[in-house]
Scaffold this motif. Structure first.
Motif, PDB file in Angstrom:
ATOM      1  N   ASP A 199      -7.977   2.267  -0.062  1.00 28.25           N
ATOM      2  CA  ASP A 199      -7.744   3.083  -1.169  1.00 28.25           C
ATOM      3  C   ASP A 199      -6.612   2.393  -2.199  1.00 28.25           C
ATOM      4  O   ASP A 199      -5.733   1.427  -1.272  1.00 28.25           O
ATOM      5  N   LEU A 200      -6.455   2.903  -3.068  1.00 28.91           N
ATOM      6  CA  LEU A 200      -5.282   2.652  -4.032  1.00 28.91           C
ATOM      7  C   LEU A 200      -3.690   2.513  -3.491  1.00 28.91           C
ATOM      8  O   LEU A 200      -3.099   1.834  -3.663  1.00 28.91           O
ATOM      9  N   THR A 201      -3.932   3.851  -2.897  1.00 33.04           N
ATOM     10  CA  THR A 201      -2.373   4.050  -2.258  1.00 33.04           C
ATOM     11  C   THR A 201      -2.044   3.091  -1.472  1.00 33.04           C
ATOM     12  O   THR A 201      -0.978   2.463  -1.357  1.00 33.04           O
ATOM     13  N   ALA A 202      -2.793   2.632  -0.581  1.00 28.46           N
ATOM     14  CA  ALA A 202      -2.806   1.532   0.457  1.00 28.46           C
ATOM     15  C   ALA A 202      -2.387   0.342  -0.157  1.00 28.46           C
ATOM     16  O   ALA A 202      -1.601  -0.365   0.233  1.00 28.46           O
ATOM     17  N   MET A 203      -3.207  -0.143  -0.963  1.00 28.88           N
ATOM     18  CA  MET A 203      -3.216  -1.365  -1.773  1.00 28.88           C
ATOM     19  C   MET A 203      -1.605  -1.338  -2.461  1.00 28.88           C
ATOM     20  O   MET A 203      -1.145  -2.454  -2.483  1.00 28.88           O
ATOM     21  N   VAL A 204      -1.345  -0.484  -3.147  1.00 23.32           N
ATOM     22  CA  VAL A 204      -0.189  -0.215  -3.867  1.00 23.32           C
ATOM     23  C   VAL A 204       1.240  -0.600  -2.863  1.00 23.32           C
ATOM     24  O   VAL A 204       2.190  -1.353  -2.968  1.00 23.32           O
ATOM     25  N   MET A 205       0.783  -0.011  -1.924  1.00 22.47           N
ATOM     26  CA  MET A 205       1.834   0.207  -0.785  1.00 22.47           C
ATOM     27  C   MET A 205       2.064  -1.495  -0.195  1.00 22.47           C
ATOM     28  O   MET A 205       3.256  -1.982  -0.174  1.00 22.47           O
ATOM     29  N   CYS A 206       1.066  -2.010   0.140  1.00 21.13           N
ATOM     30  CA  CYS A 206       1.153  -3.398   0.334  1.00 21.13           C
ATOM     31  C   CYS A 206       1.723  -4.258  -0.731  1.00 21.13           C
ATOM     32  O   CYS A 206       2.685  -5.057  -0.287  1.00 21.13           O
ATOM     33  N   ARG A 207       1.153  -3.912  -1.835  1.00 19.30           N
ATOM     34  CA  ARG A 207       1.849  -4.986  -2.798  1.00 19.30           C
ATOM     35  C   ARG A 207       3.398  -4.586  -3.104  1.00 19.30           C
ATOM     36  O   ARG A 207       3.935  -5.705  -3.260  1.00 19.30           O
ATOM     37  N   ASP A 208       3.540  -3.380  -3.241  1.00 18.20           N
ATOM     38  CA  ASP A 208       5.129  -3.167  -3.456  1.00 18.20           C
ATOM     39  C   ASP A 208       6.091  -3.606  -2.456  1.00 18.20           C
ATOM     40  O   ASP A 208       7.494  -4.052  -2.692  1.00 18.20           O
ATOM     41  N   ASN A 209       5.476  -3.780  -0.994  1.00 15.97           N
ATOM     42  CA  ASN A 209       6.282  -4.287  -0.124  1.00 15.97           C
ATOM     43  C   ASN A 209       6.006  -5.795   0.367  1.00 15.97           C
ATOM     44  O   ASN A 209       6.375  -6.365   1.451  1.00 15.97           O
TER      45      ASN A 209
END
Ligand code: UDP
Length: 239
Positions: A199-209
């Motif tokens: 899901d996008l929340t998980a993807m964004v979390m990975c990207r931002d970190n």
């Protein structure tokens, strides 16, 4: 095969459905055993392993809500389902001779400990497999998001998402014969194209970190141990 990152600490995300095998629900002990062995194998190669296991083989809040239940309660059942899967995996790993601790997002006195990132890192360093259970502890989230959050908190070098397919495709390979698998991909592209593996929340979390993600087929022979040695298996998503 091209060499990729050789992680020292991984977080492996397994869906609840992966544990179900060919059954309609519940846990297939043969699959559980196989996953437990592979986890211990990777650990024996010197890699610290944290696990997040979903609960979709037992309950999902969205499904319960569609059947008329209050969504928050449904999600609470879903989170508890992840704890049951964690207990089964802990039992399996310990029967195989490994050490395994369960840390939950909320207190379940007598059964698990409350998640604490620093303590979890100490346990990993001391040779235990740590299962982070009960998702994020909040409704309306998924265990994919819990996996990305815990991986960041635990300072994992790589988040591994085990799926039924061998990576991320341009479109759903089950429906489109011309779907092409990505070897590597940028988070921004995966997010923009909504490539639907996490899901996008998980993807964004990975990207931002800046946490790399590898999507792979858990049931391909020795995939997990080859990936931690740097083999280019599955799709690697990076910033
Ligand atoms: N869940 C939740 N909050 C979380 C993680 C999970 O409420 O932080 C609930 C939600 O109802 C979800 C269920 O737990 O449907 C099982 O998790 P998930 O669907 O992610 O499991 P998987 O698809 O990986 O088996």
């Amino acid at each position: 095969m091209a060499q990729r990152i050789q992680p020292k600490r991984i977080l492996l995300k397994l869906s609840g459905e992966a544990l179900m095998g060919n059954q309609d629900t519940g846990i297939d002990p043969v699959i559980l055993n196989r996953v437990g062995r592979e986890v211990l194998e990777v650990q024996a190669q010197g890699v610290e392993v944290a696990l997040v296991i979903g609960g979709g083989n037992l309950f999902r809040g969205a499904g319960l809500a569609a059947a008329g239940m209050d969504r928050v309660r449904g999600d609470q059942m879903g989170m508890l389902a992840t704890v049951m899967n964690a207990i089964a995996m802990q039992d399996c790993i310990e029967q195989l001779g490994g050490r395994c601790d369960i840390m939950t997002a909320m207190t379940i006195e007598g059964m698990s400990e409350r998640f604490n990132a620093h303590e979890a890192r100490r346990r990993l360093q001391a040779g235990a497999v740590v299962i982070c259970a009960a998702g994020t502890g909040n409704p309306f989230f998924t265990t994919d998001t819990a996996a990305s959050l815990r991986a960041v908190e635990l300072e994992a070098d790589l988040l591994l998402k085990a799926t039924k397919v061998d990576g991320i495709y341009t479109k759903d390979p089950a429906k489109h014969a011309d779907a092409v698998r990505y070897d590597q991909l940028k988070f921004d592209e995966a997010i923009a194209k909504q490539l639907g593996v996490m899901d996008l929340t998980a993807m964004v979390m990975c990207r931002d970190n800046r946490l790399p993600l590898c999507v792979f087929d858990m049931f391909a022979a020795n995939a997990l141990s080859a990936i931690v040695q740097g083999a280019a298996i599955g799709t690697l998503v990076e910033v």
